[in-house]
Write a protein that holds these residues in place. Structure first.
Motif, short mmCIF file in Angstrom:
data_model
loop_
_atom_site.label_atom_id
_atom_site.label_comp_id
_atom_site.label_asym_id
_atom_site.label_seq_id
_atom_site.Cartn_x
_atom_site.Cartn_y
_atom_site.Cartn_z
N LEU A 171 18.59 83.22 1.54
CA LEU A 171 19.97 83.22 1.03
C LEU A 171 20.82 84.25 1.78
N TRP A 172 20.26 85.43 2.00
CA TRP A 172 20.98 86.48 2.73
C TRP A 172 21.26 86.03 4.16
N ALA A 173 20.25 85.47 4.83
CA ALA A 173 20.41 85.03 6.22
C ALA A 173 21.46 83.92 6.29
N GLU A 174 21.44 83.02 5.32
CA GLU A 174 22.43 81.94 5.30
C GLU A 174 23.84 82.51 5.16
N ALA A 175 24.02 83.50 4.30
CA ALA A 175 25.33 84.12 4.12
C ALA A 175 25.80 84.80 5.41
N VAL A 176 24.89 85.47 6.09
CA VAL A 176 25.23 86.12 7.36
C VAL A 176 25.65 85.05 8.38
N CYS A 177 24.86 84.00 8.49
CA CYS A 177 25.12 82.96 9.48
C CYS A 177 26.41 82.19 9.20
N LYS A 178 26.76 82.01 7.93
CA LYS A 178 27.99 81.28 7.60
C LYS A 178 29.21 81.96 8.21
N ASN A 179 29.18 83.28 8.30
CA ASN A 179 30.30 84.02 8.87
C ASN A 179 30.35 83.94 10.39
N LEU A 180 29.34 83.34 11.00
CA LEU A 180 29.26 83.28 12.45
C LEU A 180 29.41 81.86 12.99
N ILE B 231 22.91 84.80 15.35
CA ILE B 231 22.53 83.52 14.75
C ILE B 231 21.12 83.13 15.18
N ALA B 232 20.87 83.20 16.48
CA ALA B 232 19.56 82.81 17.01
C ALA B 232 18.45 83.68 16.43
N ASP B 233 18.72 84.97 16.29
CA ASP B 233 17.73 85.89 15.72
C ASP B 233 17.44 85.55 14.26
N LYS B 234 18.49 85.30 13.48
CA LYS B 234 18.29 84.96 12.06
C LYS B 234 17.51 83.66 11.94
N LEU B 235 17.84 82.65 12.74
CA LEU B 235 17.13 81.38 12.67
C LEU B 235 15.67 81.54 13.06
N SER B 236 15.42 82.32 14.09
CA SER B 236 14.04 82.56 14.52
C SER B 236 13.25 83.27 13.42
#
Length: 75
Positions: free
Chosen positions: A40-49, A12-17
């Protein structure tokens, strides 16, 4: 394969950064569509976390709302 909560937090921290960096200054050869597609891709990944750290969840919500609000003007 079960992923640890610690690994999820790092993801999560990596995607947000990465998203924050991209939002501030995207590579010159990236189109608006490519940038928004990454978000959009990062948001989909983060939603699962979600659900591990409320502060990161809030940061994700705020960032992706900002991106959605500015899609047509900022990106």
């Amino acid at each position: 394969c079960k992923v640890s909560n610690e690994a999820k937090l790092i993801k999560i921290a990596d995607k947000l950064s990465n998203c924050n960096d991209l939002f501030k200054q995207a590579p010159k050869n990236w189109t608006k569509d490519r940038i928004f597609g990454y978000f959009l891709w990062a948001e989909a990944v983060c939603k699962n976390l979600r659900g591990i750290n409320s502060n990161l969840d809030q940061s994700m919500d705020e960032f992706f709302k900002k991106v959605g609000d500015r899609k047509s003007t900022r990106l």
